[in-house]
Design an enzyme around this catalytic site. Structure first.
Site, mmCIF file in Angstrom:
data_model
loop_
_atom_site.group_PDB
_atom_site.id
_atom_site.type_symbol
_atom_site.label_atom_id
_atom_site.label_comp_id
_atom_site.label_asym_id
_atom_site.label_seq_id
_atom_site.Cartn_x
_atom_site.Cartn_y
_atom_site.Cartn_z
ATOM 1 N N GLY A 9 0.594 -0.968 0.189
ATOM 2 C CA GLY A 9 -0.208 -0.128 -0.137
ATOM 3 C C GLY A 9 0.872 1.219 -0.427
ATOM 4 O O GLY A 9 1.585 1.601 -1.123
ATOM 5 N N CYS A 10 0.506 1.995 0.814
ATOM 6 C CA CYS A 10 1.464 3.375 1.761
ATOM 7 C C CYS A 10 2.892 3.131 1.493
ATOM 8 O O CYS A 10 3.779 4.180 0.342
ATOM 9 C CB CYS A 10 1.471 3.372 2.771
ATOM 10 S SG CYS A 10 -0.262 4.052 2.914
ATOM 11 N N VAL A 11 3.753 2.259 1.200
ATOM 12 C CA VAL A 11 4.959 2.176 1.147
ATOM 13 C C VAL A 11 5.342 1.629 -0.677
ATOM 14 O O VAL A 11 5.865 2.333 -1.250
ATOM 15 C CB VAL A 11 6.457 0.635 1.286
ATOM 16 C CG1 VAL A 11 7.205 0.251 0.826
ATOM 17 C CG2 VAL A 11 6.231 1.484 2.967
ATOM 18 N N SER A 23 4.481 4.964 -2.293
ATOM 19 C CA SER A 23 5.461 6.310 -2.026
ATOM 20 C C SER A 23 6.774 5.406 -3.123
ATOM 21 O O SER A 23 7.706 6.969 -3.005
ATOM 22 C CB SER A 23 5.711 6.403 -0.804
ATOM 23 O OG SER A 23 4.849 6.697 0.231
#
Length: 213
Positions: A152-154, A157
C-alpha cells in the site's frame, strides 16, 4: 517457478539497478500504532521486526546527517470528507482520525528533534504533501524507504519517489504487510521496475559511508 519468473523478467530487461546518489534521505512510512498494536484492526503481525529495522535506519541516517522523514495518515475530521473514495474502500481509515490513539507514532520508532513529519490523506507520502520540494531543497537524490504496508503506502510512496526523480531504495527488513504473499510480490515488482530492494545491512553500510568523517 521463481527461477522461471526471474529469467523471464531478466530477458525482458527488468531488474537493473538505479543505485545510490550522493545525498540520501530516509523515508519511514506510517510507523504508527495502528499497525503495531494487536488490538488494532490494521495490526500487522510482522510490524515489530520492521519497526526494529526502521529504528536502526533512523539512527544511522541521523548519524550521517541525512534527512529523516516520518509520515502518518491523519484526518482532522471525518475521513469520508477528506478522502471519500479511499474511505469507502478502506473504512479502517477511521483509525487515523485526530485524537485516535492508533494515529500516533510508536514508541519503538518515532520522530526526534530535527526529523521531518509529513501528514497525508492518501497512500503516497508525496501526494498533496509537498514532500518532493522539501527533499529537493535539501539536495536529496536518493530516498531510502521503509514502513507500512509494503503493498500500500510503501509501494505508492516508492513509485512517486521515482516519478519525482529520486533514486528509491526499499529496505526489505524495514517493510511489512498483512501477509507474506503480497509483501513478497510487491517487493519483487518494485525491485523489477521501480526501485532497488536492498538488505538492511547494505542500507546501514551505505548510510554510514555518508557520515561526517
Amino acid at each position: 517457478m521463481a527461477g522461471r519468473l526471474d529469467g523471464d523478467y531478466a530477458a525482458a530487461g527488468f531488474g537493473r539497478r538505479v543505485g545510490w546518489g550522493e545525498r540520501p534521505a530516509l523515508l519511514l512510512v506510517d510507523a504508527v500504532r495502528a499497525y503495531a498494536e494487536p488490538d488494532s484492526q490494521l495490526w500487522l503481525e510482522t510490524a515489530g521486526a520492521a519497526l526494529t529495522a526502521m529504528a536502526a535506519l533512523a539512527s544511522a541516517a541521523r548519524a550521517a546527517g541525512a534527512p529523516v522523514v516520518f509520515t502518518a495518515v491523519h484526518y482532522d475530521g471525518d475521513p469520508a470528507l477528506d478522502a471519500p473514495h479511499f474511505h469507502r474502500k478502506v473504512p479502517g481509515l477511521d483509525a487515523f482520525r485526530a485524537g485516535s490513539p492508533y494515529a500516533g507514532f510508536t514508541h519503538a520508532c518515532r520522530p526526534e528533534e530535527g526529523d521531518l513529519v509529513v501528514r497525508k490523506h492518501y497512500p503516497s507520502a508525496f501526494f498533496g504533501t509537498g514532500l518532493h520540494r522539501l527533499l529537493a531543497d535539501r539536495g536529496v537524490d536518493t530516498v531510502v524507504v521503509g514502513g507500512f504496508s509494503t503493498s500500500g503506502c510503501v509501494r505508492a510512496s516508492t513509485l512517486d519517489a521515482l516519478q519525482y526523480g529520486f533514486r528509491p531504495q526499499v529496505v526489505r527488513e524495514a517493510a511489512a504487510d498483512r501477509d507474506p504473499e503480497p509483501h513478497e510480490a510487491n517487493l519483487f515488482d518494485l525491485d523489477s521496475k521501480y526501485a532497488d530492494v536492498i538488505a538492511l545491512d547494505d542500507a546501514l553500510a551505505r548510510l554510514a559511508a555518508h557520515a561526517p568523517g
